[in-house]
Design an enzyme around this catalytic site. Structure first.
Site, PDB file in Angstrom:
ATOM      1  N   ASN A 144    -105.516  31.052 -12.124  1.00 11.10           N
ATOM      2  CA  ASN A 144    -105.410  32.310 -11.330  1.00 11.10           C
ATOM      3  C   ASN A 144    -104.033  32.762 -12.266  1.00 11.10           C
ATOM      4  O   ASN A 144    -103.017  32.305 -11.280  1.00 11.10           O
ATOM      5  CB  ASN A 144    -105.360  31.954  -9.607  1.00 11.10           C
ATOM      6  N   LYS A 194    -103.302  35.794 -10.575  1.00 12.20           N
ATOM      7  CA  LYS A 194    -102.333  36.941  -9.780  1.00 12.20           C
ATOM      8  C   LYS A 194    -102.162  37.512 -10.255  1.00 12.20           C
ATOM      9  O   LYS A 194    -102.931  38.703 -11.385  1.00 12.20           O
ATOM     10  CB  LYS A 194    -101.741  36.366  -8.892  1.00 12.20           C
ATOM     11  N   HIS A 245    -107.540  33.429  -0.636  1.00 15.89           N
ATOM     12  CA  HIS A 245    -106.533  32.921  -1.411  1.00 15.89           C
ATOM     13  C   HIS A 245    -105.439  33.156  -0.090  1.00 15.89           C
ATOM     14  O   HIS A 245    -105.442  34.180   0.443  1.00 15.89           O
ATOM     15  CB  HIS A 245    -105.919  33.184  -2.461  1.00 15.89           C
ATOM     16  N   GLU A 299    -104.903  24.890  -0.650  1.00 16.95           N
ATOM     17  CA  GLU A 299    -103.452  24.556  -1.186  1.00 16.95           C
ATOM     18  C   GLU A 299    -102.684  25.063   0.027  1.00 16.95           C
ATOM     19  O   GLU A 299    -102.723  26.246   0.550  1.00 16.95           O
ATOM     20  CB  GLU A 299    -103.503  25.997  -2.424  1.00 16.95           C
ATOM     21  N   SER A 358     -98.075  24.122  -7.385  1.00 20.85           N
ATOM     22  CA  SER A 358     -97.216  24.068  -8.027  1.00 20.85           C
ATOM     23  C   SER A 358     -97.688  22.984  -9.133  1.00 20.85           C
ATOM     24  O   SER A 358     -96.837  22.392  -9.821  1.00 20.85           O
ATOM     25  CB  SER A 358     -96.017  23.838  -7.973  1.00 20.85           C
ATOM     26  N   GLY A 378    -101.686  28.822 -10.594  1.00 22.29           N
ATOM     27  CA  GLY A 378    -101.141  29.810 -10.794  1.00 22.29           C
ATOM     28  C   GLY A 378     -99.895  30.032 -12.094  1.00 22.29           C
ATOM     29  O   GLY A 378    -100.263  30.004 -13.092  1.00 22.29           O
ATOM     30  N   GLY A 379     -98.876  29.580 -11.681  1.00 24.59           N
ATOM     31  CA  GLY A 379     -97.221  29.965 -12.722  1.00 24.59           C
ATOM     32  C   GLY A 379     -97.850  29.169 -14.323  1.00 24.59           C
ATOM     33  O   GLY A 379     -97.506  29.722 -15.230  1.00 24.59           O
TER      34      GLY A 379
HETATM   35  P1  13P Z   1     -99.038  27.989  -8.402  1.00 28.10           P
HETATM   36  O1  13P Z   1     -99.459  27.415  -9.580  1.00 28.10           O
HETATM   37  O2  13P Z   1     -98.137  28.863  -9.270  1.00 28.10           O
HETATM   38  O3  13P Z   1     -98.259  27.072  -7.314  1.00 28.10           O
HETATM   39  O4  13P Z   1    -100.004  28.409  -7.716  1.00 28.10           O
HETATM   40  C1  13P Z   1    -101.321  27.985  -7.024  1.00 28.10           C
HETATM   41  C2  13P Z   1    -101.673  29.268  -6.613  1.00 28.10           C
HETATM   42  O5  13P Z   1    -101.035  29.963  -5.795  1.00 28.10           O
HETATM   43  C3  13P Z   1    -102.949  29.045  -6.925  1.00 28.10           C
HETATM   44  O6  13P Z   1    -104.280  29.250  -6.438  1.00 28.10           O
END
Ligand code: 13P
Length: 221
Positions: A9, A11, A98, A147, A184, A205-206
């Site tokens: 993702n 974002k 989300h 999540e 994370s 995400g990150g």
């Molecule tokens: P992170 O992996 O940055 O914590 O984000 C998780 C997320 O929200 C994926 O949709």
């Protein structure tokens, strides 16, 4: 081996040039053996869906494309909305519900249920997000991402035993086939989740923003 999902993702990150570069680097770095039980999905922002769909073809990367949201309306006079009808030309998956959409854009369960209907009407596979085992899951949803908000972007992932318990509960209560964990996740901790019996992959995400990190994460699952 059970089917595993690795969903990136992005974002609200990346310009067109940065996205192109991501796929060029991913193609150079990819040492994944072909595995029909592994589904990798890249979810870019809307303006990059078309570009990313082209890039996976061009670079011959076996990744699918997903959107991060879908309108609760069909085609029509809905300024700024992106409907399932438009998304389906570029993507096979869509993330719905989300916690960032619920929190910053005030999306309610009712709106999200409409979004799921729209996604299904256009043949999109829904990845439906909940932040706890109490999360309501709309009918027909087969892939759920658990999540917990405190784990998102904080560097403090959920305890694997807790994630496993929630995933098991969601499957037993709702009859969903796949439950993913998100929050994370990194290459260092992914195996703590993917090796658990009720968890069928991750939503990242990150650690999906740099291709090296994301591919390494898949290899460590
Ligand atoms: P992170 O992996 O940055 O914590 O984000 C998780 C997320 O929200 C994926 O949709």
């Amino acid at each position: 081996m059970k089917k595993q999902f690795f969903i990136a993702n992005w974002k609200s990150h990346k310009t067109a040039d940065e996205a192109t570069q991501w796929f060029v680097e991913a193609a150079a770095d990819i040492h994944l053996t072909k595995d029909s039980e592994r589904e990798v999905v890249i979810c870019p922002p809307f303006p990059l869906l078309s570009l990313c769909a082209e890039e996976v073809k061009k670079q011959q990367i076996p990744f699918a494309i997903g959107a991060q949201d879908v309108s609760s309306f069909s085609e029509g006079a809905y300024t700024g909305e992106v409907s399932g009808r438009l998304i389906k030309d570029f993507a096979t998956y869509v993330i719905i519900g989300h916690s960032e959409r619920r929190r910053y854009f005030h999306e309610t369960d009712e709106m999200l249920f409409e979004k799921v209907k729209q996604a299904h009407a256009y043949g999109l596979q829904v990845v439906y997000c909940v932040d706890s085992k109490e999360g309501k899951i709309p009918e027909g949803v087969n892939i759920v991402a658990y999540e917990p908000v405190a784990a998102i972007g904080t560097g403090h992932p959920d305890d694997p035993s807790d994630a496993e318990a929630v995933a098991g509960f969601l499957k037993a209560q709702n009859g969903v086939s796949y439950v993913l964990y998100g929050g994370s996740v990194t290459a260092e901790d992914i195996a703590n989740y993917t090796q658990l019996p009720s968890i069928d992959g991750v939503l990242v995400g990150g650690a999906s923003l740099a291709p090296k990190d994301f591919i390494s994460l898949i290899q460590h699952a």
